[in-house]
Design a protein around this motif. Structure first.
Motif, mmCIF file in Angstrom:
data_model
loop_
_atom_site.group_PDB
_atom_site.id
_atom_site.type_symbol
_atom_site.label_atom_id
_atom_site.label_comp_id
_atom_site.label_asym_id
_atom_site.label_seq_id
_atom_site.Cartn_x
_atom_site.Cartn_y
_atom_site.Cartn_z
ATOM 1 N N LEU A 34 0.865 -1.181 0.000
ATOM 2 C CA LEU A 34 0.000 0.000 0.000
ATOM 3 C C LEU A 34 0.902 1.231 0.000
ATOM 4 O O LEU A 34 1.513 1.556 1.009
ATOM 5 C CB LEU A 34 -0.922 -0.004 1.221
ATOM 6 C CG LEU A 34 -1.754 -1.282 1.431
ATOM 7 C CD1 LEU A 34 -2.621 -1.133 2.667
ATOM 8 C CD2 LEU A 34 -2.595 -1.593 0.215
ATOM 9 N N HIS A 60 -0.824 -1.067 -4.629
ATOM 10 C CA HIS A 60 -1.938 -0.122 -4.693
ATOM 11 C C HIS A 60 -1.497 1.214 -4.097
ATOM 12 O O HIS A 60 -0.682 1.244 -3.174
ATOM 13 C CB HIS A 60 -3.147 -0.657 -3.924
ATOM 14 C CG HIS A 60 -3.584 -2.023 -4.374
ATOM 15 N ND1 HIS A 60 -4.124 -2.265 -5.618
ATOM 16 C CD2 HIS A 60 -3.526 -3.234 -3.737
ATOM 17 C CE1 HIS A 60 -4.398 -3.549 -5.732
ATOM 18 N NE2 HIS A 60 -4.053 -4.164 -4.613
ATOM 19 N N GLY A 62 -2.707 4.907 -2.367
ATOM 20 C CA GLY A 62 -3.799 5.600 -1.711
ATOM 21 C C GLY A 62 -3.513 5.840 -0.246
ATOM 22 O O GLY A 62 -2.438 5.498 0.257
ATOM 23 N N ARG A 64 -6.692 5.965 1.989
ATOM 24 C CA ARG A 64 -7.903 5.454 2.639
ATOM 25 C C ARG A 64 -8.193 4.068 2.076
ATOM 26 O O ARG A 64 -8.401 3.900 0.874
ATOM 27 C CB ARG A 64 -9.087 6.387 2.373
ATOM 28 C CG ARG A 64 -8.949 7.756 3.013
ATOM 29 C CD ARG A 64 -9.342 7.695 4.472
ATOM 30 N NE ARG A 64 -9.178 9.000 5.125
ATOM 31 C CZ ARG A 64 -9.598 9.261 6.345
ATOM 32 N NH1 ARG A 64 -10.188 8.322 7.052
ATOM 33 N NH2 ARG A 64 -9.405 10.452 6.881
ATOM 34 N N TRP A 65 -8.252 3.076 2.964
ATOM 35 C CA TRP A 65 -8.349 1.696 2.497
ATOM 36 C C TRP A 65 -9.599 0.982 3.012
ATOM 37 O O TRP A 65 -9.770 -0.216 2.765
ATOM 38 C CB TRP A 65 -7.097 0.932 2.939
ATOM 39 C CG TRP A 65 -5.856 1.545 2.379
ATOM 40 C CD1 TRP A 65 -4.960 2.347 3.034
ATOM 41 C CD2 TRP A 65 -5.388 1.455 1.039
ATOM 42 N NE1 TRP A 65 -3.958 2.757 2.177
ATOM 43 C CE2 TRP A 65 -4.203 2.225 0.944
ATOM 44 C CE3 TRP A 65 -5.860 0.799 -0.103
ATOM 45 C CZ2 TRP A 65 -3.476 2.344 -0.230
ATOM 46 C CZ3 TRP A 65 -5.129 0.928 -1.287
ATOM 47 C CH2 TRP A 65 -3.958 1.686 -1.340
ATOM 48 N N HIS A 68 -11.628 -0.280 -0.126
ATOM 49 C CA HIS A 68 -10.827 -0.654 -1.289
ATOM 50 C C HIS A 68 -11.093 -2.121 -1.627
ATOM 51 O O HIS A 68 -10.752 -3.027 -0.868
ATOM 52 C CB HIS A 68 -9.339 -0.426 -0.987
ATOM 53 C CG HIS A 68 -8.474 -0.432 -2.210
ATOM 54 N ND1 HIS A 68 -7.964 -1.597 -2.749
ATOM 55 C CD2 HIS A 68 -8.037 0.572 -3.004
ATOM 56 C CE1 HIS A 68 -7.238 -1.303 -3.807
ATOM 57 N NE2 HIS A 68 -7.264 0.008 -3.986
ATOM 58 N N LEU A 71 -8.015 -4.645 -1.896
ATOM 59 C CA LEU A 71 -7.451 -4.980 -0.580
ATOM 60 C C LEU A 71 -8.396 -5.911 0.170
ATOM 61 O O LEU A 71 -7.953 -6.872 0.817
ATOM 62 C CB LEU A 71 -7.203 -3.705 0.224
ATOM 63 C CG LEU A 71 -6.678 -3.932 1.653
ATOM 64 C CD1 LEU A 71 -5.343 -4.647 1.630
ATOM 65 C CD2 LEU A 71 -6.561 -2.605 2.395
ATOM 66 N N VAL A 108 3.056 -1.201 4.182
ATOM 67 C CA VAL A 108 2.778 0.208 3.880
ATOM 68 C C VAL A 108 4.070 0.870 3.428
ATOM 69 O O VAL A 108 5.070 0.853 4.150
ATOM 70 C CB VAL A 108 2.197 0.941 5.105
ATOM 71 C CG1 VAL A 108 1.911 2.400 4.760
ATOM 72 C CG2 VAL A 108 0.929 0.255 5.580
ATOM 73 N N ASN A 122 -6.658 4.132 9.359
ATOM 74 C CA ASN A 122 -7.393 3.054 8.691
ATOM 75 C C ASN A 122 -7.660 1.908 9.652
ATOM 76 O O ASN A 122 -6.784 1.058 9.885
ATOM 77 C CB ASN A 122 -6.602 2.559 7.483
ATOM 78 C CG ASN A 122 -6.635 3.522 6.326
ATOM 79 O OD1 ASN A 122 -7.563 3.517 5.516
ATOM 80 N ND2 ASN A 122 -5.625 4.380 6.235
ATOM 81 N N LEU A 125 -6.614 -1.614 8.746
ATOM 82 C CA LEU A 125 -5.210 -1.995 8.944
ATOM 83 C C LEU A 125 -4.916 -2.220 10.421
ATOM 84 O O LEU A 125 -4.162 -3.129 10.783
ATOM 85 C CB LEU A 125 -4.280 -0.917 8.374
ATOM 86 C CG LEU A 125 -4.412 -0.636 6.875
ATOM 87 C CD1 LEU A 125 -3.400 0.431 6.448
ATOM 88 C CD2 LEU A 125 -4.215 -1.903 6.060
#
Length: 385
Positions: A34, A60, A62, A64-65, A68, A71, A108, A122, A125
């Motif tokens: 991410l 990916h 971004g 904000r997950w 998604h 993900l 990340v 998030n 996560l």
């Protein structure tokens, strides 16, 4: 000037392309990277390099997950339970406590500050089991300074971890081949770059930044907003409810028309909410519904209004809690462009242009809304339109 030829695979100039050093390394581990948007175009980043070496990985971009889809699919693989490679309370040393079977490893990619913010913001996560490790050797990232000797690049972290998870530490050192090539080429370019011997004549001073139309020709449509949340401490309880909007204040700056609404929390009240929002628990408990807040603000706004906020948290929270809000202007980004220096928090930025004004509402939201208006009026009086 003729543009430099760029490699379509690694996206670096062809003169410093590292693709000839890339080896394909299939894995039983599902690697999901991410990447923070600010790292996507960094020529010396390593997330893309890692994804090119790992054919079964996903990359990916971004911040904000929560919604998604890709993900969510990766995390739903029951045959490879997901874990987050990020230090924190309860994180297992993945080099010493190897999982019993294949896993989905979420990584990340970004600076330490960016990665920490992405994980903090998030809940999806935060809910994952965490893995961490103490690097067994110093980083070879000689072209980028890390804040701590224990910090390594994304591709170095994957080299250490996948070497253990896949049972082939020596084989996965091949991940470092393109990494070393990139570092060496970058250092060579720096060493051979022509040095200027004579002072270059300065051109005319650049024109001072101009204000956006929202603060000039469409000032009548500008509506500044501030949102406050019922938010649990991110570090102490990984299973807490998501942040929820409890206080929304706004002002149409040109006319002074104000909006304020408190919404009762639907989830457990965080022990810090009353303190941070500066609203007592009785006020929060006796407030109306969030749906009523959304209806009232929809009645307050006009189709032509331009929403402005300090950063993205408040407007994003409004949308994530079910409200409809047009794309907004980020006044924090505008402040950075106008002053071109560090300015701290919203309150710090407002204090740099004058004494604090009377709040435009209850609690911290009213104080911050007053600070936003103070900055907007100062910019209109100071910068060209």
């Amino acid at each position: 000037m003729t543009p430099r030829a760029v490699c379509s695979r690694c996206r670096r100039a062809q003169s410093v392309c590292y693709c000839h050093k890339i080896s394909q390394l299939p894995t039983k581990t599902k690697v999901v990277i991410l990447q923070h948007p600010r790292e996507r175009d960094k020529a010396i980043g390593t997330a893309r390099m890692a994804s090119l070496c790992l054919p079964d990985s996903e990359l990916h971009v971004g911040v904000r997950w929560g919604e998604h889809a890709a993900l969510a699919r990766a995390l739903s693989d029951e045959t490879r339970p997901a874990g987050l490679l990020f230090p924190g309370p309860g994180a297992k040393n993945i080099l010493a406590e190897r999982p019993p079977g294949p896993i989905t490893l979420v990584v990340v990619d970004g600076t330490w500050s960016q990665a920490k913010t992405v994980v903090r913001d998030n809940p999806i996560l935060q809910s994952l089991p965490r893995y961490a490790f103490a690097t067994p050797e110093p980083s070879q990232y000689r072209i980028r300074k890390e804040p701590n000797d224990q910090f390594v690049s994304t591709i170095e972290a994957l080299m250490h971890v996948l070497g253990v998870l896949e049972g082939d530490p020596a084989g996965f050192r091949a991940l470092l081949d393109p990494f070393r090539a990139m570092v060496d080429m970058q250092l060579h370019c720096q060493a051979t770059r022509p040095q200027r011997r004579f002072r270059q004549e300065r051109g005319p001073r650049p024109e001072r930044p101009r204000l956006p139309t929202a603060l000039t020709s469409r000032f009548e449509d500008l509506v500044c907003v501030v949102g406050e949340a019922n938010a649990w401490p991110y570090k102490k309880d990984a299973n807490h409810e998501p942040d929820e909007l409890v206080h929304w204040v706004a002002v149409r700056v040109a006319t002074g028309e104000r909006f304020e609404h408190v919404a009762a929390p639907q989830n457990r009240l965080s022990p810090n909410t009353a303190f941070h929002a500066r609203l007592d628990e009785a006020t929060l408990a006796a407030a109306g519904s969030r749906a009523a807040l959304f209806d009232a603000f929809a009645a307050f706004t006009r189709p032509s209004d331009i929403i402005a906020a300090w950063g993205h948290y408040g407007p994003n929270l409004y949308r994530e809690c079910g409200g409809t809000l047009e794309p907004h202007i980020d006044l924090r980004a505008l402040c950075q462009r106008l002053v071109n220096k560090k300015f701290g928090s919203l309150e710090d930025a407002a204090a740099s242009v004058g004494s604090p004004r009377e709040p435009l509402g209850m609690g911290r939201g009213g104080v911050r809304l007053s600070a936003l208006v103070q900055l907007v009026e100062h910019w209109r009086a100071t910068y060209p339109r």
